[in-house]
Design a protein around this motif. Structure first.
Motif, PDB file in Angstrom:
ATOM      1  N   ILE A  69      17.517  -7.427 -11.074  1.00  0.00           N
ATOM      2  CA  ILE A  69      16.869  -7.415 -10.545  1.00  0.00           C
ATOM      3  C   ILE A  69      14.802  -8.049 -10.586  1.00  0.00           C
ATOM      4  CG2 ILE A  69      15.690  -6.310  -7.119  1.00  0.00           C
ATOM      5  CD1 ILE A  69      19.106  -6.638  -8.012  1.00  0.00           C
ATOM      6  N   TYR A  80      10.257  -2.667  -9.446  1.00  0.00           N
ATOM      7  CA  TYR A  80      12.143  -2.077 -10.269  1.00  0.00           C
ATOM      8  C   TYR A  80      12.348  -2.544 -11.773  1.00  0.00           C
ATOM      9  CZ  TYR A  80      12.178  -5.429  -6.339  1.00  0.00           C
ATOM     10  OH  TYR A  80      12.811  -6.057  -4.637  1.00  0.00           O
ATOM     11  N   GLN A  82      13.370 -11.643  -9.196  1.00  0.00           N
ATOM     12  CA  GLN A  82      12.299 -11.803  -9.134  1.00  0.00           C
ATOM     13  C   GLN A  82      11.244 -12.224  -9.111  1.00  0.00           C
ATOM     14  OE1 GLN A  82      11.218  -9.173  -6.042  1.00  0.00           O
ATOM     15  NE2 GLN A  82       9.349  -9.890  -6.110  1.00  0.00           N
ATOM     16  N   THR A 114      20.762  -6.634  -2.909  1.00  0.00           N
ATOM     17  CA  THR A 114      19.190  -7.993  -2.843  1.00  0.00           C
ATOM     18  C   THR A 114      19.490  -8.172  -3.361  1.00  0.00           C
ATOM     19  OG1 THR A 114      18.486  -4.826  -3.733  1.00  0.00           O
ATOM     20  CG2 THR A 114      16.678  -6.217  -4.419  1.00  0.00           C
ATOM     21  N   ILE A 153      17.368 -11.387  -1.839  1.00  0.00           N
ATOM     22  CA  ILE A 153      16.027 -12.672  -2.139  1.00  0.00           C
ATOM     23  C   ILE A 153      17.053 -14.365  -1.911  1.00  0.00           C
ATOM     24  CG2 ILE A 153      15.783 -13.154  -4.724  1.00  0.00           C
ATOM     25  CD1 ILE A 153      15.747 -10.278  -5.373  1.00  0.00           C
ATOM     26  N   ASN A 203      10.713  -8.232   0.809  1.00  0.00           N
ATOM     27  CA  ASN A 203      10.162  -6.998  -0.319  1.00  0.00           C
ATOM     28  C   ASN A 203      10.416  -5.710   0.026  1.00  0.00           C
ATOM     29  OD1 ASN A 203      10.031  -8.659  -3.077  1.00  0.00           O
ATOM     30  ND2 ASN A 203       9.135  -9.804  -1.726  1.00  0.00           N
ATOM     31  N   ASN A 243      13.788  -4.818   0.055  1.00  0.00           N
ATOM     32  CA  ASN A 243      14.869  -5.158  -1.354  1.00  0.00           C
ATOM     33  C   ASN A 243      14.005  -3.608  -2.456  1.00  0.00           C
ATOM     34  OD1 ASN A 243      15.749  -7.055  -1.016  1.00  0.00           O
ATOM     35  ND2 ASN A 243      14.433  -8.674  -2.518  1.00  0.00           N
TER      36      ASN A 243
END
Lengths: 107, 186
Positions: free
Chosen positions: B66, B58, B70, A63, A67, A39, A42
């Motif tokens: 994103i 983000y 996430q 990213t 993930i 993370n 990211n």
């Protein structure tokens, strides 16, 4: 926003994850620490994507890929940990010393 | 670049910066609890706080898609998988064994050293860089989706094959025990 805010957050998160990977004993907690490190990467990718105004959006695409790979990694990692647990009845990493070089006298 | 610094000083933070730092403190605090708490299930739950906070970060960086990915994949899928793993390895719900005190100090030294080195380099290199988050369309779902399916199609498809391979691998690994059993019986 100054670029250093996300970057410093990423570095600190990476450091915490690094500590967890080395210090934790339970294999599943080590996997959690690896997630923290991924993370942190990211955040870097997203921040630099926004900073460089990348027309291809390589940072955001990467990213998403990271993930996805993290999801695949956690699935495989847990399957391996479960197999180790079935065979050895422990997920304690310091106890898994089958392949270690034994010093003379011990064992 | 120096003009940008003169325009946006560190001593007069914008609202987004204040929010970013506050949420960042929550993220770092819960991440520290993930790696230090002695109750393994609590570590997984603190991981939810960390990953949710990162999704908020983000959003502050205007990477909207994103952020939702996430939330969906990390908070939704990965943490549930980890909790399943904890359950299936019969982890103690209460205290776990104390962490290895021998590995703790070298781990802290390595982590602090790496953090200090990276911090020095990064702060030195990007002290003056400024992130202009004027338009929030850069990270919208439309823009991300278009770049993903126009430019990054091939890696995307390769990744789906990788995910399939990982899925099959995980199933095979989890099933191999029962097959070994039946093989031994024969």
């Amino acid at each position: 926003m100054h670029l250093v805010y996300p970057l410093v957050l990423a570095v600190l998160l990476f450091g915490i994850g690094l500590y967890g990977v080395i210090a934790r004993r339970n294999a599943i907690l080590v996997l959690m620490s690896i997630e923290l490190m991924l993370n942190a990467v990211n955040i870097n990718l997203v921040a630099f994507d926004m900073y460089l105004r990348d027309t291809l959006h390589a940072g955001q695409a990467l990213t998403l890929f990271v993930i996805t790979i993290a999801a695949a990694e956690i699935g495989l990692g847990l399957a391996i940990v479960l197999m180790v647990f079935r065979n050895r009845a422990t997920t304690d990493i310091p106890e898994l010393r089958e392949l270690a070089e034994h010093k003379e006298g011990s064992v | 670049m120096n003009l940008a610094v003169a325009e946006h000083g560190f001593l007069s933070p914008t609202g987004a910066e204040i929010a970013f730092v506050l949420i960042g403190l929550v993220v770092l605090g819960s991440a520290l609890l993930v790696v230090t708490t002695r109750q393994v299930v609590h570590a997984a739950l603190w991981l939810v706080v960390t990953l949710g906070g990162l999704a908020a970060e983000y959003l502050l960086l205007t990477a909207e898609f994103i952020a939702w990915v996430q939330v969906l994949i990390y908070v939704g899928a990965v943490v549930v998988l980890l909790l399943f793993g904890l359950m299936l390895t019969k982890a103690p719900i209460g205290y776990s064994e104390p962490p290895d005190s021998a590995a703790r100090i070298p781990a802290a030294v390595v982590a602090l050293g790496a953090t200090a080195t990276l911090l020095t380099v990064i702060v030195d290199a990007f002290r003056t860089a400024y992130l202009h988050l004027g338009d929030d369309t850069v990270g919208s779902t439309e823009v991300t989706g278009q770049s993903l399916f126009k430019v990054w199609v091939l890696p995307f498809e390769v990744l789906s094959v990788l995910l399939l391979a990982a899925l099959i691998g995980a199933i095979v690994l989890s099933r191999s025990r029962s097959r070994a059993h039946s093989g031994r019986k024969d």
